[in-house]
Scaffold this active site. Structure first.
Site, PDB file in Angstrom:
ATOM      1  N   LYS A  57     -12.723  -0.863 -10.202  1.00 36.31           N
ATOM      2  CA  LYS A  57     -13.546  -1.303  -9.067  1.00 36.31           C
ATOM      3  C   LYS A  57     -15.019  -0.940  -9.277  1.00 36.31           C
ATOM      4  CE  LYS A  57     -10.403  -3.315  -6.518  1.00 36.31           C
ATOM      5  NZ  LYS A  57     -10.272  -4.774  -6.665  1.00 36.31           N
TER       6      LYS A  57
ATOM      7  N   TYR B 129      -5.686   6.489  -6.317  1.00 36.80           N
ATOM      8  CA  TYR B 129      -6.205   5.160  -6.675  1.00 36.80           C
ATOM      9  C   TYR B 129      -6.456   5.094  -8.185  1.00 36.80           C
ATOM     10  CZ  TYR B 129      -8.360   0.659  -5.552  1.00 36.80           C
ATOM     11  OH  TYR B 129      -8.651  -0.684  -5.458  1.00 36.80           O
TER      12      TYR B 129
HETATM   13  O1  0WD Z   1      -5.736  -2.321   0.917  1.00 35.10           O
HETATM   14  C1  0WD Z   1      -5.879  -3.339   0.253  1.00 35.10           C
HETATM   15  N1  0WD Z   1      -4.913  -4.209   0.166  1.00 35.10           N
HETATM   16  C2  0WD Z   1      -7.170  -3.579  -0.447  1.00 35.10           C
HETATM   17  C3  0WD Z   1      -7.259  -4.524  -1.443  1.00 35.10           C
HETATM   18  C4  0WD Z   1      -8.343  -2.756  -0.050  1.00 35.10           C
HETATM   19  C5  0WD Z   1      -9.540  -3.094  -0.755  1.00 35.10           C
HETATM   20  C6  0WD Z   1      -9.578  -4.039  -1.745  1.00 35.10           C
HETATM   21  N2  0WD Z   1      -8.445  -4.736  -2.093  1.00 35.10           N
HETATM   22  C7  0WD Z   1      -8.551  -5.729  -3.164  1.00 35.10           C
HETATM   23  C8  0WD Z   1      -7.545  -5.656  -4.279  1.00 35.10           C
HETATM   24  O2  0WD Z   1      -7.835  -4.630  -5.189  1.00 35.10           O
HETATM   25  C9  0WD Z   1      -7.697  -7.039  -4.884  1.00 35.10           C
HETATM   26  O3  0WD Z   1      -8.855  -7.085  -5.704  1.00 35.10           O
HETATM   27  O4  0WD Z   1      -8.373  -7.019  -2.627  1.00 35.10           O
HETATM   28  C10 0WD Z   1      -7.936  -7.902  -3.654  1.00 35.10           C
HETATM   29  C11 0WD Z   1      -6.725  -8.647  -3.161  1.00 35.10           C
HETATM   30  O5  0WD Z   1      -5.673  -7.739  -2.995  1.00 35.10           O
HETATM   31  P1  0WD Z   1      -4.527  -7.877  -1.889  1.00 35.10           P
HETATM   32  O6  0WD Z   1      -4.775  -9.033  -1.025  1.00 35.10           O
HETATM   33  O7  0WD Z   1      -4.351  -6.523  -1.322  1.00 35.10           O
HETATM   34  O8  0WD Z   1      -3.237  -8.079  -2.809  1.00 35.10           O
HETATM   35  P2  0WD Z   1      -2.310  -9.315  -3.200  1.00 35.10           P
HETATM   36  O9  0WD Z   1      -1.919 -10.081  -2.016  1.00 35.10           O
HETATM   37  O10 0WD Z   1      -1.208  -8.719  -4.058  1.00 35.10           O
HETATM   38  O11 0WD Z   1      -3.259 -10.199  -4.127  1.00 35.10           O
HETATM   39  C12 0WD Z   1      -3.711  -9.788  -5.396  1.00 35.10           C
HETATM   40  C13 0WD Z   1      -3.386 -10.879  -6.340  1.00 35.10           C
HETATM   41  C14 0WD Z   1      -2.040 -10.903  -7.035  1.00 35.10           C
HETATM   42  O12 0WD Z   1      -0.981 -10.735  -6.328  1.00 35.10           O
HETATM   43  P3  0WD Z   1       0.319  -9.991  -7.002  1.00 35.10           P
HETATM   44  O13 0WD Z   1       0.695  -9.024  -5.954  1.00 35.10           O
HETATM   45  O14 0WD Z   1       1.246 -11.111  -7.219  1.00 35.10           O
HETATM   46  O15 0WD Z   1      -0.120  -9.271  -8.264  1.00 35.10           O
HETATM   47  O16 0WD Z   1      -4.112 -10.889  -7.545  1.00 35.10           O
HETATM   48  C15 0WD Z   1      -3.573 -11.956  -8.288  1.00 35.10           C
HETATM   49  C16 0WD Z   1      -2.227 -12.237  -7.716  1.00 35.10           C
HETATM   50  O17 0WD Z   1      -2.218 -13.357  -6.887  1.00 35.10           O
HETATM   51  N3  0WD Z   1      -3.426 -11.664  -9.697  1.00 35.10           N
HETATM   52  C17 0WD Z   1      -3.741 -12.568 -10.641  1.00 35.10           C
HETATM   53  N4  0WD Z   1      -4.241 -13.817 -10.521  1.00 35.10           N
HETATM   54  C18 0WD Z   1      -4.438 -14.485 -11.671  1.00 35.10           C
HETATM   55  N5  0WD Z   1      -4.180 -13.980 -12.879  1.00 35.10           N
HETATM   56  C19 0WD Z   1      -3.433 -11.973 -11.859  1.00 35.10           C
HETATM   57  C20 0WD Z   1      -3.684 -12.738 -13.020  1.00 35.10           C
HETATM   58  N6  0WD Z   1      -3.447 -12.267 -14.263  1.00 35.10           N
HETATM   59  N7  0WD Z   1      -2.928 -10.733 -11.630  1.00 35.10           N
HETATM   60  C21 0WD Z   1      -2.938 -10.571 -10.307  1.00 35.10           C
END
Ligand code: 0WD
Length: 269
Positions: free
Chosen positions: A168, A161
């Site tokens: 985080k 990670y």
């Molecule tokens: O196992 C997991 N998936 C976990 C995720 C476990 C525990 C926590 N998380 C957290 C992540 O670290 C994140 O903070 O949950 C949050 C959401 O993550 P997610 O749902 O797993 O991932 P995803 O669907 O990719 O959403 C994150 C999004 C980005 O998606 P992409 O993949 O296109 O980078 O964060 C957004 C974007 O929609 N994002 C931004 N939004 C605005 N401005 C930017 C930015 N510069 N960069 C990323």
């Protein structure tokens, strides 16, 4: 009667239907919430992939705002909250579900992490919560709520990670400071620490199947969690049911975080 009838909120961080923000949105919608959404700006306006993906999901649930927002850009965040104010007047909740780190820095050892990669990851993954809260404070109603998403790697070392764990840790501390400062305004700020879920972001972290196996073997519930379970807990923290809860990091991880050693049946194996 839905728990969120008449309630309005902005959701930042839906990339596709696997996104955690989408799982929470589905629960909010089922309870009657009206919402606005942002997506990462598309690089090629002729092929608006991010916008299209988001529209496909949120138009059918009556999205009131759909617009680009890069959380690194002050003007984008200002525009998103200006649109929220114009559309909704006041807000009841804001969901922040955003993280990013450059691949080389994320995959590499923390000891080798670049200064620029660190700054970028911290900016998007931790500072962005402050940037959103800064604007939200002016339009969130008393009783309003902010929620962010974190992971156990911010509290304990989870090899793989890497630098995202440091982001985080900053995000969780930010949640507490914001909760302390915004409490007197009647605004709650909380985080969910979710167990591993298959999403676009987690595919970048790697070793996902190994992580899931760890949860299946070691967590008290002997399984991983589902997006729906994270969605339900998100609903709770954003709702009036959690009116006395702020500054909290709620673990939705089948209890994995409490374990300090392997379960008895695995000891000695
Ligand atoms: O196992 C997991 N998936 C976990 C995720 C476990 C525990 C926590 N998380 C957290 C992540 O670290 C994140 O903070 O949950 C949050 C959401 O993550 P997610 O749902 O797993 O991932 P995803 O669907 O990719 O959403 C994150 C999004 C980005 O998606 P992409 O993949 O296109 O980078 O964060 C957004 C974007 O929609 N994002 C931004 N939004 C605005 N401005 C930017 C930015 N510069 N960069 C990323």
């Amino acid at each position: 009667m839905g728990m969120f009838d008449g309630k309005k909120g902005m959701v930042f961080g839906i990339a596709n239907d696997h996104s955690i923000a989408w799982a929470i949105t589905e629960k909010l919608h089922a309870e009657g919430a009206e919402m606005g959404f942002t997506h990462i700006p598309d690089k090629d306006p002729a092929r608006p992939r991010m916008e299209r993906r988001l529209r496909k999901l949120v138009e059918p649930i009556g999205a009131k705002v759909i617009m680009p927002c890069d959380v690194q850009k002050e003007e984008d965040i200002d525009a998103a909250f200006a649109a929220a104010k114009e559309t909704f007047g006041e807000l009841d909740f804001v969901l922040h579900s955003i993280a990013y780190a450059p691949m080389d820095d994320l995959k590499g050892l923390v000891v080798n992490c670049s200064r620029d990669g660190f700054k970028l990851a911290m900016d998007i993954s931790a500072y962005s919560l402050i940037a959103l809260a800064q604007r939200a404070q002016h339009i969130l109603k008393p009783g309003g709520s902010i929620l962010t998403l974190t992971y156990l790697g911010g509290e304990k070392v989870i090899p793989g990670y890497n630098m995202m764990g440091i982001c985080k840790a900053a995000l969780e501390s930010t949640t507490e400071y914001l909760a302390s400062e915004m409490g007197p305004m009647g605004i709650r700020v909380n985080a969910i620490s979710a167990g591993p879920l298959k999403t676009l972001s987690s595919s970048a972290v790697g070793e996902f199947d190994l992580m899931l196996k760890l949860y299946e073997d070691f967590s008290p519930m002997r399984r991983g969690v589902t997006p729906e379970e994270v969605g339900k807990s998100g609903l709770y923290l954003l709702s009036d049911l959690a009116s006395g809860v702020t500054g909290e990091t709620l673990h939705v991880d089948g209890g994995y975080h409490i374990m300090g050693g392997p379960p008895v049946e695995l000891q000695g194996k």
